[in-house]
Design a protein around this motif. Structure first.
Motif, PDB file in Angstrom:
ATOM      1  N   GLN A 143       0.878  -1.313   0.238  1.00 51.73           N
ATOM      2  CA  GLN A 143       0.063   0.367   0.241  1.00 51.73           C
ATOM      3  C   GLN A 143       0.653   1.426   0.265  1.00 51.73           C
ATOM      4  N   PRO A 144       2.033   1.617   1.037  1.00 52.53           N
ATOM      5  CA  PRO A 144       2.934   3.210   1.010  1.00 52.53           C
ATOM      6  C   PRO A 144       3.701   2.884  -0.892  1.00 52.53           C
ATOM      7  N   MET A 145       3.841   1.615  -1.155  1.00 41.95           N
ATOM      8  CA  MET A 145       4.217   2.295  -2.580  1.00 41.95           C
ATOM      9  C   MET A 145       3.413   2.226  -3.377  1.00 41.95           C
ATOM     10  N   TYR A 146       2.018   2.159  -3.518  1.00 42.40           N
ATOM     11  CA  TYR A 146       0.831   2.252  -4.265  1.00 42.40           C
ATOM     12  C   TYR A 146       0.979   3.115  -4.257  1.00 42.40           C
ATOM     13  N   PHE A 147       0.969   3.932  -2.731  1.00 44.64           N
ATOM     14  CA  PHE A 147       0.576   5.275  -2.777  1.00 44.64           C
ATOM     15  C   PHE A 147       1.725   6.396  -2.815  1.00 44.64           C
ATOM     16  N   GLY A 148       3.287   5.941  -2.829  1.00 44.13           N
ATOM     17  CA  GLY A 148       4.087   6.890  -3.447  1.00 44.13           C
ATOM     18  C   GLY A 148       4.311   6.857  -4.709  1.00 44.13           C
ATOM     19  N   GLU A 149       3.748   5.706  -5.573  1.00 43.66           N
ATOM     20  CA  GLU A 149       4.393   6.004  -6.991  1.00 43.66           C
ATOM     21  C   GLU A 149       3.477   6.425  -7.617  1.00 43.66           C
ATOM     22  N   SER A 150       1.655   6.806  -7.194  1.00 40.98           N
ATOM     23  CA  SER A 150       0.324   7.507  -7.529  1.00 40.98           C
ATOM     24  C   SER A 150       0.546   8.728  -6.861  1.00 40.98           C
TER      25      SER A 150
END
Length: 498
Positions: A143-150
């Motif tokens: 989830q943090p990976m998804y948020f940081g990249e989006s």
């Protein structure tokens, strides 16, 4: 780049994407941490009754507690397994699809929890908690990976920090759901343990409507058109060309390289400083004593003469504290920065640990100390929510490039869950051996973490991935220049000697 999407609608798309991803992600982590506390006595009674039915003999209290410890520890072990799965799942299926697939674990755990009492099997509860942990391990990394990249660069910290907000929200809702008036009574505890299926179903129904990570689409998949469409939906009609150029630049730098494995990342000397920061931060988050303060909350509330039947309501205040501080920090992170929140949070926790120790020592000698202890409980949780709870999850997304990020999250998550398991096993012995001084080790961890972060972590607010990478390369360049100067001096001295 143009599109027929209104900017306000695009902002709404980003907000809804965050809500949909988090409701089945870190929200689940907090929710599942909280709901297991309310039915503790009922499940222990069920364990004993099951053994009587099977073998005709009751267990003694130590044996029941031992089985209960295995049930609780299964969550941490599942989290470790989920952390190891998170990186490969994020690479193979994508960030969004990994979160969707992750709901299989939570739905299977709900079925096991619902059927455990009818089947007279406490082993099903143990397996259910293991699967819940796997779900938490995957989501807390993907989830943090998804948020940081989006998220756009200007909102990257705030969007990534929302993981901590939803985690705290899950804790509060789990505490409320566990009230005896709702699902915390003896007759319905299987439904309480299975209630985590509802957020999972909500995510399955909503997340497919939102875009995949733009960086994943372009850098990992090489699909520029899909990346453009995702950016249009998440940003607005006129997507900044500089943002697309930045992603293209990162894609060019990655070249034909594939995503790193955790072992390859551990072996990469050029990323050792970043990895050391992430590993220390992830370990400190679990070793800082925040979970221990929740353990002491009930004891402190009893000492403050709060009626036993009202303590469950006072405990909700601890979760509300973490939620409040997470929301405030979410609003401040793009103004204050990551480093000050992390350093300040740990420094305050170290101070409150000292005050808490003093109050515990004087608890039975000075009137009013229980109320000071209560204040320390809330202040400690507020300080944790202010920085460490949210900033720690942002670090791998900002300190590593696309090819190293999944492995970084795998290593960070593994450190987090290993230390959570260690803390769960060791903390009772710390209490027994140190008594009222049991928070001195936590004070040391917090103080050391604050100093470490202040010395080695550069501020990443408002910087691109390339700029952050350049910041870490400075010491390497300096070391290289020094070694070249030393070599040149050695050659000169050799010539003089000749």
């Amino acid at each position: 780049m143009t599109g027929a999407v209104d900017k306000r609608d695009c902002s709404l798309t980003l907000v809804l994407t965050v809500c949909s991803a988090a409701i089945g992600g870190t929200f689940q982590y907090g929710y599942n941490l909280a709901i297991v506390n309310a039915p503790t006595a009922y499940i222990q009674k069920f364990i004993n009754e099951t053994c009587v039915d099977r073998w005709g003999t009751a267990l003694d209290s130590n044996q029941v507690v031992l089985i209960w410890t295995f049930i609780v520890s299964a969550f941490s072990l599942g989290g470790l397994l989920g952390s190891l799965l998170a990186g490969p799942m994020a690479i193979r299926f994508g960030r969004r699809q990994a979160l969707l697939l992750n709901n299989c674990f939570i739905l299977a755990s709900a079925v096991l929890a619902l059927g455990s009492r009818s089947a007279r099997s406490f082993e099903m509860i143990m397996l259910a908690r293991l699967l819940v942990g796997v779900n938490a391990g995957v989501s807390s990394n993907v989830q943090p990976m998804y948020f940081g990249e989006s998220a756009p660069k200007a909102l990257r910290g705030a969007v990534a920090f929302s993981s901590a907000v939803f985690n705290a929200m899950g804790i509060v809702l789990g505490q409320v759901t566990g009230l005896t008036e709702i699902l915390g009574s003896e007759g319905v505890w299987p439904y309480l343990l299975a209630s985590n299926a509802i957020p999972g179903l909500l995510q399955l129904l909503t997340l497919p409507w939102f875009p995949e990570s733009p960086r994943y689409l372009l850098i990992d998949r090489g699909d520029k058109e899909a990346c453009s469409r995702a950016l249009v939906r998440l940003r607005g009609c006129d997507v900044s060309s500089s943002e697309m150029d930045e992603i293209l630049e990162e894609q060019k730098a990655a070249g034909e390289a594939r995503a790193k494995s955790p072992w390859e990342l551990l072996s990469d000397r050029s990323l050792r400083r970043q990895l050391c920061i992430v590993m220390v931060a992830s370990s400190s988050m679990m070793l800082c004593g925040n979970d221990a303060i929740y353990f002491y909350a009930s004891y402190i509330f009893q000492a403050a003469d709060i009626p036993t039947d009202k303590i469950q309501y006072a405990t909700i205040g601890t979760g509300a504290c973490e939620l409040s501080s997470a929301i405030i920090s979410n609003l401040l992170i793009e103004r204050v920065g990551r480093r000050p929140l992390l350093v300040g949070g740990y420094a305050l926790m170290a101070c409150w640990a000292v005050v808490f120790t003093v109050s515990l020592c004087l608890q039975n000698h000075v009137s009013g100390m229980p109320y000071l202890s209560m204040a320390c409980v809330f202040a400690y949780i507020l300080s944790f929510g202010m920085g460490p709870a949210g900033v720690t999850g942002i670090l791998p997304a900002e300190l590593f490039t696309q090819m190293a990020r999944p492995a970084a999250y795998t290593i960070a998550g593994s450190m987090m869950w290993l230390n959570l398991f260690l803390m769960g096993m060791v903390f009772p012995f710390i209490v027994n051996s140190l008594g009222q001084f049991c928070f001195i080790p936590f004070c040391g961890v917090c103080a050391a973490s604050s100093i470490f972060v202040a010395l080695v972590l550069p501020e990443t607010k408002g910087k691109t991935v390339a700029e952050i990478a350049a910041e870490f390369e400075k010491p390497n360049i300096k070391d290289l220049d020094e070694s070249e100067d030393s070599l040149h001096l050695s050659k000169t001295l050799a010539k003089v000697a000749v």
